[in-house]
Design a protein around this motif. Sequence first.
Motif, PDB file in Angstrom:
ATOM      1  N   LEU A  95       5.134 -12.432   1.644  1.00  0.00           N
ATOM      2  CA  LEU A  95       5.993 -12.217   0.488  1.00  0.00           C
ATOM      3  C   LEU A  95       7.139 -13.215   0.371  1.00  0.00           C
ATOM      4  O   LEU A  95       7.914 -13.159  -0.577  1.00  0.00           O
ATOM      5  CB  LEU A  95       6.575 -10.797   0.537  1.00  0.00           C
ATOM      6  N   GLY A  96       7.255 -14.127   1.309  1.00  0.00           N
ATOM      7  CA  GLY A  96       8.366 -15.068   1.276  1.00  0.00           C
ATOM      8  C   GLY A  96       8.335 -16.007   0.087  1.00  0.00           C
ATOM      9  O   GLY A  96       9.368 -16.361  -0.471  1.00  0.00           O
ATOM     10  N   THR A  97       7.128 -16.416  -0.316  1.00  0.00           N
ATOM     11  CA  THR A  97       6.981 -17.319  -1.465  1.00  0.00           C
ATOM     12  C   THR A  97       5.858 -16.795  -2.340  1.00  0.00           C
ATOM     13  O   THR A  97       4.680 -17.013  -2.066  1.00  0.00           O
ATOM     14  CB  THR A  97       6.666 -18.757  -1.015  1.00  0.00           C
ATOM     15  N   LEU A  98       6.236 -16.083  -3.386  1.00  0.00           N
ATOM     16  CA  LEU A  98       5.254 -15.474  -4.278  1.00  0.00           C
ATOM     17  C   LEU A  98       5.190 -16.223  -5.604  1.00  0.00           C
ATOM     18  O   LEU A  98       6.208 -16.687  -6.128  1.00  0.00           O
ATOM     19  CB  LEU A  98       5.617 -14.017  -4.553  1.00  0.00           C
ATOM     20  N   GLU A  99       3.999 -16.302  -6.148  1.00  0.00           N
ATOM     21  CA  GLU A  99       3.786 -16.865  -7.479  1.00  0.00           C
ATOM     22  C   GLU A  99       3.430 -15.722  -8.435  1.00  0.00           C
ATOM     23  O   GLU A  99       2.606 -14.869  -8.111  1.00  0.00           O
ATOM     24  CB  GLU A  99       2.662 -17.902  -7.448  1.00  0.00           C
ATOM     25  N   LEU A 100       4.057 -15.693  -9.595  1.00  0.00           N
ATOM     26  CA  LEU A 100       3.834 -14.646 -10.579  1.00  0.00           C
ATOM     27  C   LEU A 100       3.013 -15.207 -11.734  1.00  0.00           C
ATOM     28  O   LEU A 100       3.408 -16.213 -12.337  1.00  0.00           O
ATOM     29  CB  LEU A 100       5.162 -14.096 -11.110  1.00  0.00           C
ATOM     30  N   ARG A 101       1.887 -14.567 -12.017  1.00  0.00           N
ATOM     31  CA  ARG A 101       0.985 -15.074 -13.058  1.00  0.00           C
ATOM     32  C   ARG A 101       0.577 -13.966 -14.020  1.00  0.00           C
ATOM     33  O   ARG A 101       0.564 -12.791 -13.674  1.00  0.00           O
ATOM     34  CB  ARG A 101      -0.292 -15.646 -12.445  1.00  0.00           C
ATOM     35  N   GLU A 102       0.203 -14.376 -15.227  1.00  0.00           N
ATOM     36  CA  GLU A 102      -0.432 -13.478 -16.173  1.00  0.00           C
ATOM     37  C   GLU A 102      -1.928 -13.416 -15.864  1.00  0.00           C
ATOM     38  O   GLU A 102      -2.483 -14.276 -15.159  1.00  0.00           O
ATOM     39  CB  GLU A 102      -0.241 -13.992 -17.598  1.00  0.00           C
ATOM     40  N   ARG A 103      -2.604 -12.391 -16.402  1.00  0.00           N
ATOM     41  CA  ARG A 103      -4.063 -12.330 -16.273  1.00  0.00           C
ATOM     42  C   ARG A 103      -4.688 -13.444 -17.100  1.00  0.00           C
ATOM     43  O   ARG A 103      -4.339 -13.658 -18.266  1.00  0.00           O
ATOM     44  CB  ARG A 103      -4.582 -10.980 -16.769  1.00  0.00           C
ATOM     45  N   ARG A 104      -5.607 -14.157 -16.490  1.00  0.00           N
ATOM     46  CA  ARG A 104      -6.283 -15.259 -17.178  1.00  0.00           C
ATOM     47  C   ARG A 104      -7.778 -15.053 -17.272  1.00  0.00           C
ATOM     48  O   ARG A 104      -8.489 -15.814 -17.911  1.00  0.00           O
ATOM     49  CB  ARG A 104      -5.999 -16.577 -16.439  1.00  0.00           C
ATOM     50  N   GLY A 105      -8.262 -14.023 -16.584  1.00  0.00           N
ATOM     51  CA  GLY A 105      -9.700 -13.790 -16.547  1.00  0.00           C
ATOM     52  C   GLY A 105     -10.304 -14.378 -15.287  1.00  0.00           C
ATOM     53  O   GLY A 105      -9.902 -15.450 -14.822  1.00  0.00           O
ATOM     54  N   GLY A 106     -11.253 -13.659 -14.709  1.00  0.00           N
ATOM     55  CA  GLY A 106     -11.926 -14.155 -13.513  1.00  0.00           C
ATOM     56  C   GLY A 106     -11.269 -13.761 -12.216  1.00  0.00           C
ATOM     57  O   GLY A 106     -11.789 -14.085 -11.136  1.00  0.00           O
ATOM     58  N   GLU A 107     -10.130 -13.050 -12.263  1.00  0.00           N
ATOM     59  CA  GLU A 107      -9.461 -12.649 -11.023  1.00  0.00           C
ATOM     60  C   GLU A 107     -10.310 -11.616 -10.291  1.00  0.00           C
ATOM     61  O   GLU A 107     -10.922 -10.748 -10.898  1.00  0.00           O
ATOM     62  CB  GLU A 107      -8.081 -12.047 -11.307  1.00  0.00           C
ATOM     63  N   GLN A 108     -10.336 -11.719  -8.957  1.00  0.00           N
ATOM     64  CA  GLN A 108     -11.096 -10.805  -8.117  1.00  0.00           C
ATOM     65  C   GLN A 108     -10.142  -9.991  -7.254  1.00  0.00           C
ATOM     66  O   GLN A 108      -9.239 -10.541  -6.626  1.00  0.00           O
ATOM     67  CB  GLN A 108     -12.070 -11.582  -7.215  1.00  0.00           C
ATOM     68  N   PHE A 109     -10.356  -8.674  -7.228  1.00  0.00           N
ATOM     69  CA  PHE A 109      -9.488  -7.763  -6.497  1.00  0.00           C
ATOM     70  C   PHE A 109     -10.331  -6.890  -5.584  1.00  0.00           C
ATOM     71  O   PHE A 109     -11.348  -6.328  -6.014  1.00  0.00           O
ATOM     72  CB  PHE A 109      -8.699  -6.889  -7.480  1.00  0.00           C
ATOM     73  N   GLN A 110      -9.914  -6.779  -4.316  1.00  0.00           N
ATOM     74  CA  GLN A 110     -10.623  -5.927  -3.359  1.00  0.00           C
ATOM     75  C   GLN A 110      -9.811  -4.652  -3.164  1.00  0.00           C
ATOM     76  O   GLN A 110      -8.673  -4.680  -2.692  1.00  0.00           O
ATOM     77  CB  GLN A 110     -10.796  -6.643  -2.017  1.00  0.00           C
ATOM     78  N   SER A 111     -10.379  -3.520  -3.540  1.00  0.00           N
ATOM     79  CA  SER A 111      -9.636  -2.257  -3.564  1.00  0.00           C
ATOM     80  C   SER A 111      -9.585  -1.547  -2.219  1.00  0.00           C
ATOM     81  O   SER A 111      -8.781  -0.627  -2.042  1.00  0.00           O
ATOM     82  CB  SER A 111     -10.243  -1.312  -4.600  1.00  0.00           C
TER      83      SER A 111
END
Length: 431
Positions: A350-366
Amino acid sequence: MKPDRIAVAWSGGRDSTALLHATLVAAAPLGVEVVALHVHHGLSPNADAWLAFCEAQARRWQRRHALQLRSTRLQTRPAAGDSIEAWARRERYAALRRMALEEGAGIVLLAHHRRDQAETLLIQALRGAGVAGLAGMPREIERDGLRWLRPWLAEDPQAIAAYVRRHRLKHIEDESNADRRFARNRLRLEVWPALERAFPQAAASLADAAEWAHQANDALLELADADLSELDDHERLDVPRWRGLSEARRTNALRRWLQRRLGTPAPASLVVRLGNELSGGTSGEWEVEGGRLRLHRGRLSLQRHPATPTVSVRESALSIHRAGRYRLPGWGGVLVAERAREGGVPLAWLGTLELRERRGGEQFQSGFGRPARSLKKQFQAGDVPAWERDGPLLYSGGQLVFVPGLGLDARVIGLPGQALLKLRWERGDGQ
């Protein structure tokens, strides 16, 4: 934050002047810099003179101590019908927070003492407050990325007055302290002298009662959090399971859930109304301050009203080094980081986080052992309503870390024993 810098809220009055002086004396051998924070409210005709006094006193102390003075003038004014006391308190804390963060001070000291605590308990009791209100002011609290400390909360004001005399400290007298329009002044000037004559230990006894109430409130919060851990995904409340609690625990859990969502304690009338109306049915809507509560398929959630943008650019980076609330006005919400024993992300991510909008194609492991899937499918599988999918996607080193509405990606979950934080997204300003 700079570990060798601490801030003191300094009005120029007796108590805060004594606290600032004592802090300077204690900080000197430790090599700690002290930042005095002064808020010019603009309410008194003497406000300019008070600021000038603080500037002159700071210059004298700077000859011997590592002291910096920061001041700010409030630009807002109470709205029609606003309590001047409530407005001044709210704006003062916001200004103190802003200056402390700008100066890199992670701790702000406040000069409240034992009688202040006793007065707070009495005022809250007269207003019909519950246990949380009767707990008075906390000795220490972490909020908005800062630690707020009241080191003299158990001290008698006479001891502070003696300290001022011993060190011959000059200070200002606020003439508004004699204004009986304000509830605290009426209590202090008209009620307190008679109370102390009848009960000499009133201040100590009431401060002790506030401490007991504080402990009781902590126990109620722990119980609510334990109940909500089974009923709440930090966005939606499982109402059918909530109904299975006893009446007292239902009310306690609902009050805590509303506080999390709204960012402030919920009005008692709202807690009572919802407690009654959630007893049956699987759908419904309730207007609340700043948004609308929705009951959808037995799940209660908060949809905030679109806010008027105050900034045009969304934040693109964030650093988190401790638990706290991190406002992101460009995204219209607050990222909340809470300590966790398990199921959290290590601080190193968490020391260096990038904040992005949804762009499509993102993969999330639940979850562990589960395949990574598209956000669209994960939202559908989790039955996450569209209004709960806003907010920034958090990345660290190119790895997706957190998604509003879904939580932490399983690939960043750390092992028990590490310094872990859980994250959640709250829409709105979080006030």
